[in-house]
Write an enzyme that holds these catalytic residues in place. Structure first.
Site, PDB file in Angstrom:
ATOM      1  CD1 TRP A 176      -2.476  -4.034  -5.021  1.00 18.03           C
ATOM      2  CD2 TRP A 176      -1.640  -5.672  -3.387  1.00 18.03           C
ATOM      3  NE1 TRP A 176      -2.291  -5.501  -5.581  1.00 18.03           N
ATOM      4  CE2 TRP A 176      -1.771  -6.407  -4.538  1.00 18.03           C
ATOM      5  CE3 TRP A 176      -1.177  -6.305  -2.296  1.00 18.03           C
ATOM      6  CZ2 TRP A 176      -1.243  -7.580  -4.889  1.00 18.03           C
ATOM      7  CZ3 TRP A 176      -0.803  -7.624  -2.522  1.00 18.03           C
ATOM      8  CH2 TRP A 176      -0.941  -8.329  -3.544  1.00 18.03           C
ATOM      9  NE  ARG A 232       4.125   2.025  -1.836  1.00 16.23           N
ATOM     10  CZ  ARG A 232       5.337   1.508  -1.813  1.00 16.23           C
ATOM     11  NH1 ARG A 232       6.153   1.941  -2.412  1.00 16.23           N
ATOM     12  NH2 ARG A 232       5.507   0.670  -0.921  1.00 16.23           N
ATOM     13  CE  LYS A 286       5.773  -4.600 -18.698  1.00 15.81           C
ATOM     14  NZ  LYS A 286       6.863  -4.711 -18.125  1.00 15.81           N
ATOM     15  CD  GLU A 300       3.691  -6.000 -15.777  1.00 16.77           C
ATOM     16  OE1 GLU A 300       4.259  -5.754 -17.134  1.00 16.77           O
ATOM     17  OE2 GLU A 300       3.940  -5.538 -14.906  1.00 16.77           O
ATOM     18  CE  LYS A 324       7.102   1.438 -11.433  1.00 16.54           C
ATOM     19  NZ  LYS A 324       7.149   0.454 -12.408  1.00 16.54           N
ATOM     20  CB  CYS A 364      -0.831  -0.027   1.260  1.00 12.65           C
ATOM     21  SG  CYS A 364      -1.507  -1.687   1.534  1.00 12.65           S
ATOM     22  CG  HIS A 402      10.917 -29.202 -28.445  1.00 17.11           C
ATOM     23  ND1 HIS A 402      11.508 -30.424 -29.104  1.00 17.11           N
ATOM     24  CD2 HIS A 402      12.056 -28.594 -28.984  1.00 17.11           C
ATOM     25  CE1 HIS A 402      12.659 -30.308 -29.486  1.00 17.11           C
ATOM     26  NE2 HIS A 402      12.878 -29.130 -29.689  1.00 17.11           N
ATOM     27  CD  GLU A 456       9.540  -6.556 -19.717  1.00 17.95           C
ATOM     28  OE1 GLU A 456       9.516  -7.536 -18.968  1.00 17.95           O
ATOM     29  OE2 GLU A 456       9.214  -5.425 -19.363  1.00 17.95           O
ATOM     30  CG  ASN A 484       3.175  -0.883   2.883  1.00 19.98           C
ATOM     31  OD1 ASN A 484       2.491  -2.076   2.263  1.00 19.98           O
ATOM     32  ND2 ASN A 484       4.084  -0.480   2.267  1.00 19.98           N
ATOM     33  N   GLY A 485       2.035  -3.603   4.943  1.00 19.54           N
ATOM     34  CA  GLY A 485       2.789  -4.550   5.399  1.00 19.54           C
ATOM     35  C   GLY A 485       1.873  -5.619   5.546  1.00 19.54           C
TER      36      GLY A 485
END
Ligand code: F1P
Length: 579
Positions: A74, A27, A458, A461, A574, A2, A477, A454, A100-101
């Site tokens: 979050w 965040r 992207k 996401e 993030k 957060c 394969h 990557e 936050n945590g």
């Protein structure tokens, strides 16, 4: 993960906190709240939704007072809803906290507090902090002592801020979650990161592990968790407020994609002088990171094995403690844009415990990862706000290239990337055709594999399209069974030693009706593709820098065409400070 911010001074706290929360929204953004202390007592407003949605509907800026704390969440414990949004208060409503945590022993503490008659209004782990402080004060402790002794009871991680009605002081502390104090003139702040405070100061003190601070308008005092006062030297950053604003672009992500051509100069100029000897002297190299930074790690692995002749393992940080065995002959390189990723921190703590040396590459001076490292290379990318990493990724690549090729002239990189952005309109058109697809495949070989990975990440996401990346040779394969008419395949095929092998892979895809979009500077590849996006430059070693920005744009426009806000993808954040 957060975002938290606190302010004490003479300004309008609610407005300053609201602005800070807008910056911190990357965040977490499922619910938000602010509490201020006014002459008529505590005013607390919170609700479910994104920062501006809630802030405007609850009219945050109409709140008076010149001291307050705010939070953007979050969710970890409890669904996103008004009750679970921070700030949380004690039973009297006069003690307010943001956190936050993750508090691992919260259930035990909550049961104990409930036994003493405390009533809880949320399902969160965080709320217990307010009640623990209430208990401490009831037993006669001063607020700060009550705060410290409450935090000492917690197992897990926290960055916490506390405000008590009638006191013009903010109390903050941290353990395994970031918290930075901003030193202003007649005002002081604390927040999860520096960008949220740039309008007020460029002088910062990142709190160390298990450190606390008491903020008043005229000054800040720093303490250990045992209450001993500490001397801290502030650091000055030269980030400007504009760097953390959109600058005319519709989204931070688009701005940051375009910014790469400027910031790459800064990243190429990063001070790597102390990192070089570490690499040359290392008997073993382990490189570890998460997400996008892990893809940069893979690039380093390819380059160092091929060009330095050094064995290098690249391991996803959350897996590192389970499958790696570093020792005092190992150099562990950690890559992290935020410098706060919990998985990466745990990997480094594990490596440190085994006696390894640590070199880290990060964009945030003073961040947790810098503090556990023997040497640090700062990426110089400027603040990155969009959740999806873009410019920090190319900065990581630039620094890694400097480490692997100390003698090579790399000055062409920024202009090469700048030129690749000229395909933007074409990319936008291609991305619109991807919108309705279900699966998208990315192929590459050699140095293009990390770039393909990557590109796929992207897209996943921010556009929620299912994308996977494979080395071209792996197709036959297994994944080839998924290729049927119309399935899009993005082929990264620069004119290097892999080009003919890629040509073969493209033919395999087209023979099954797959739709090939290639990124190439080879005529033969272009001829075999349904769409060929021309990449600039001819140096095969630099091709990753010619392909990455168009792939970032592809994801960006796919996201926008689906009506998604690319800066705020669902379920992500993030700075990932939980394991
Ligand atoms: C790692 C990472 C980012 C990603 C997202 C979540 O962060 O996976 O690559 O874009 O923001 O976190 P870091 O360790 O590089 O800060």
């Amino acid at each position: 993960m957060c975002g938290i911010i606190g302010y004490v001074g003479n300004g309008k706290a609610s407005e300053i906190i609201y602005n800070g929360l807008r910056t911190l929204e990357y965040r977490g953004y499922d619910s938000v709240g602010v509490v201020v202390d006014t002459p008529s007592g505590i005013d607390l407003r919170k609700g479910k939704g994104m920062v501006e949605e809630v802030g405007d509907s609850l009219d945050f800026t109409s709140m008076g007072g010149s001291i307050g704390i705010g939070h953007t969440r979050w969710a970890t414990h409890g669904v996103p809803c008004k009750e679970n949004a921070h700030p949380h208060t004690d039973c009297t409503g006069k003690i307010a906290i943001v956190h936050n945590g993750v508090i691992e022993n919260y259930q035990e503490l909550r049961d104990e507090l409930a036994g003493k008659g405390h009533k809880f209004s949320s399902e969160t782990d965080s709320e217990i902090i307010a009640h623990l402080v209430e208990e401490g004060k009831k037993s006669g402790k001063e607020t700060f002592q009550a705060f410290l002794s409450s935090l000492k009871m917690l197992k897990g991680s926290y960055a916490a801020a506390l405000l008590v009605e009638g006191e013009k002081k903010l109390y903050v502390a941290r353990k395994n979650s970031p918290l930075v104090v901003g030193l202003g003139k007649g005002e002081n702040l604390a927040a999860s990161d520096m960008t949220a405070m740039l309008r007020h100061t460029r002088d910062f003190v990142p709190l160390g592990e298990m450190e606390a601070a008491v903020l008043e308008p005229r000054g800040v005092a720093f303490y250990s968790m045992d209450g001993n006062e500490l001397r801290k030297e502030p650091m000055h950053v030269d980030w400007s407020t504009e760097m953390a604003e959109k600058g005319g672009f519709p989204h931070f992500m688009l701005k940051e994609i375009h910014d790469q051509k400027h910031f790459l100069y800064e990243s190429l100029a990063a001070d790597v002088s102390r990192a070089h000897p570490l690499i040359s002297n290392a008997k073993k190299i382990h490189i570890t990171a998460c997400g996008t930074s892990y893809h940069a790690s893979l690039m380093f692995k390819c380059l160092s094995q091929k060009f330095l002749g050094k064995d290098c393992d690249a391991t996803i940080a959350s897996e590192y403690p389970f499958i790696s065995n570093p020792d005092s002959n190992t150099l562990v390189i950690a890559i992290s844009q935020s410098g706060e990723t919990a998985d990466t921190m745990r990997a480094l703590e594990y490596a440190r415990g085994k006696g390894a040396k640590i070199l880290s590459l990060t964009n945030v001076a003073g961040s947790s990862i810098t503090r556990i490292s023997d040497e640090v290379v700062l990426l110089n990318s400027g603040p990155e706000v969009s959740v999806a990493a873009t410019k920090t990724f190319t900065s990581q690549l630039a620094v890694l290239y400097r480490l692997v090729f100390p003698g090579k002239d790399l000055s062409a990189i920024p202009a090469l990337l700048g030129k690749s952005l000229e395909s933007e309109i074409e990319i936008k058109r291609i991305s619109e055709s991807l919108r309705e697809k279900r699966d998208i495949f990315f192929l590459g070989r050699g140095l293009s594999v990390p770039i393909a990975m990557e590109g796929a990440l992207k897209l996943k996401e921010i556009s929620y399209l299912h994308a996977e990346a494979y080395p071209g040779g792996e197709l036959k394969h297994g994944p080839l069974s998924l290729i049927e008419p119309g399935v899009p395949v993005i082929a990264l095929a620069p004119n290097d030693e892999t080009v003919y092998k890629m040509l073969g892979n493209i033919k395999e895809v087209r023979a099954r009706g797959g739709f090939v979009v290639s990124f190439t500077n080879s005529r033969e590849i272009a001829k075999e593709s349904d769409i060929a996006v021309e990449i600039p430059g001819s140096d095969p070693l630099l091709a990753p820098f010619a392909m990455i920005a168009p792939l970032q744009l592809l994801a960006y426009y796919a996201s926008v065409s689906k009506g998604i806000n690319p800066d705020r993808p669902r379920n992500l954040a993030k700075s990932v400070t939980v394991e």
